[in-house]
Scaffold this active site. Sequence first.
Site, PDB file in Angstrom:
ATOM      1  N   SER A  33      -6.688  47.601  19.227  1.00 36.71           N
ATOM      2  CA  SER A  33      -6.057  46.547  19.819  1.00 36.71           C
ATOM      3  C   SER A  33      -5.415  47.128  21.499  1.00 36.71           C
ATOM      4  O   SER A  33      -5.232  48.263  21.547  1.00 36.71           O
ATOM      5  CB  SER A  33      -4.847  46.498  18.987  1.00 36.71           C
ATOM      6  OG  SER A  33      -4.683  46.263  17.787  1.00 36.71           O
ATOM      7  N   ARG A  89      -3.720  -6.394  39.921  1.00 33.07           N
ATOM      8  CA  ARG A  89      -2.522  -6.672  38.685  1.00 33.07           C
ATOM      9  C   ARG A  89      -2.636  -4.711  38.402  1.00 33.07           C
ATOM     10  O   ARG A  89      -1.238  -4.603  38.168  1.00 33.07           O
ATOM     11  CB  ARG A  89      -2.636  -7.452  37.810  1.00 33.07           C
ATOM     12  CG  ARG A  89      -1.798  -8.721  38.700  1.00 33.07           C
ATOM     13  CD  ARG A  89      -1.944  -9.836  37.710  1.00 33.07           C
ATOM     14  NE  ARG A  89      -3.070 -10.065  37.881  1.00 33.07           N
ATOM     15  CZ  ARG A  89      -3.909 -11.628  37.156  1.00 33.07           C
ATOM     16  NH1 ARG A  89      -2.961 -11.595  35.541  1.00 33.07           N
ATOM     17  NH2 ARG A  89      -5.157 -11.874  36.706  1.00 33.07           N
ATOM     18  N   ASN A 116     -15.419  43.459  15.652  1.00 31.35           N
ATOM     19  CA  ASN A 116     -13.383  43.138  15.728  1.00 31.35           C
ATOM     20  C   ASN A 116     -12.747  43.723  17.054  1.00 31.35           C
ATOM     21  O   ASN A 116     -13.137  44.593  17.136  1.00 31.35           O
ATOM     22  CB  ASN A 116     -13.356  44.470  14.389  1.00 31.35           C
ATOM     23  CG  ASN A 116     -11.393  43.622  14.206  1.00 31.35           C
ATOM     24  OD1 ASN A 116     -10.958  43.292  14.370  1.00 31.35           O
ATOM     25  ND2 ASN A 116     -11.610  43.544  12.412  1.00 31.35           N
TER      26      ASN A 116
END
Length: 465
Positions: free
Chosen positions: A410, A19, A382
């Site tokens: 960045s 089942r 950083n």
Amino acid sequence: MTASPEVHIVVLAAGQGTRMKSAQPKVLHPIAGHPMLEHVLRAADSLNPATTTVVVGHKAELIAGALAARDDAECVLQSPQLGTAHALQQAEGRLAGRQGTVVLLSGDVPLLTSGTLRKLVQVHRHAGAAATVVTAVVDRPYGYGRVIRSRGRLARIVEERDASPAQRRVREINSGIYAFDAVPLFDALRGIAAGNAQGEHYLTDIISIYRRRALPVETLIVDDPGEVRGVNNRSELAEVSATMRQAKNEELMAAGVTLIDPSSTYVDTDVVIGPDTVIHPGVVIQGQTRIGSACEVQAYVRITDSELADRVTVLNFCVIVGAQVAEGASIGPFAHLRPATRLGKGAKVGNFVELKKTSLGAGSKASHLAYLGDATIGDNVNLGAGTITCNYDGQSKHQTVVEEGAFVGSGSQLIAPVHIGRGAYVAAGSSITKDVPADALGIARGRQENVEGWAERRKQTSPKP
Ligand code: UD1
Ligand code: CA
């Protein structure tokens, strides 16, 4: 007779579990981070069994594989599966000649507590019984074997299909969990025939056999019938999972953890969380995760197999897998920490940052939009928005090292293998292919040229619309 104190566990897990409609054996379906069968074995462990036998049949190799890590549990094969009595008979080879108590469990009854098992053994021994059946009084007995008593004492167990209408009204059911005295057991099993609606050898017939032989038979009625709940389909799987989850959440709250909404908090059994940690809604904490105290885990976060020390903050929508995070670090929102990530004390991983096999030192920051893979980054570094370690050349992975105190501007790519020295700077927008020495500035981008008056000239020469 001096009862041997030995306990032998036998778990029945050979049935197909039709089942469930699953390619996976029923007893391997996970509940709160472990296969159903593992929950059963853990409850059994509390009895310090001398032997543990799992009767397997359907997809036996998968179950044996799942048990490989447990050197205490042995599998025996039942093939074909001719019923519960026949299943228990398969353990005879392992238990022949042994004394003590055989505790029979069902692989699909995972909520049974160790407390109930200890009580079962105690009641069974105290009564000097040949068999003790765990029973429960339930509102909906449909499908279970019914406990038929005569003058208060257990006379026999009748399966649903073989029961008369009057017997079907009995609300005391057989849980399928028993304690047996090992000595008369296997001889009695040989006396069980298959004369019933399913043509199976029913273990439950042992009760009438023992009654005829005047062997003492006992029952233990469980206080909470929910404990002997069996899982036969996905709906019962969900119900049993919810019960187990609720119990874990209660345990956490009792230990000083705030769950803003326990009904939407999903914590696996083995997870440890320290006091004063606050868990917001929709959080999933899995596997071998440990979280310290005074942490905050905001909504819709998944943490798997990770360690978070004290005072760590996880903002919304993070996925953290196989990571180690030191005290006071902050993660997210929308961060992805993949396996073998290490964050140092007070480190910060901001939004849309992904780390893999990377350690970010204490006080270091990657606050926005970065991919850091196969990198060792020192303390107080950083990493600017958009820093990307180019760690893969299509064939192999390469390492990036950024030493303490460096500053990566960045939008830089660090093309690995590459080394940025202590205190060095990388100019924003650089594609760094060579090592940058300590305290140097690495700048690697096309030089900008400004063409004076270009825009004005363009206006004059372009055709008018
Ligand atoms: C059984 C009991 C029933 C009880 C119920 C509790 C019998 C005849 N009936 O019924 O009285 O109320 O459990 O849940 O025992 N299994 C094997 N080999 C087999 C058959 C079954 O290993 O040949 C295993 C199954 O995998 C399962 C357990 O035994 O773990 C119980 O079998 P199942 O067919 O589910 O029995 P029920 O019909 O539920
Ligand atoms: Ca069953």
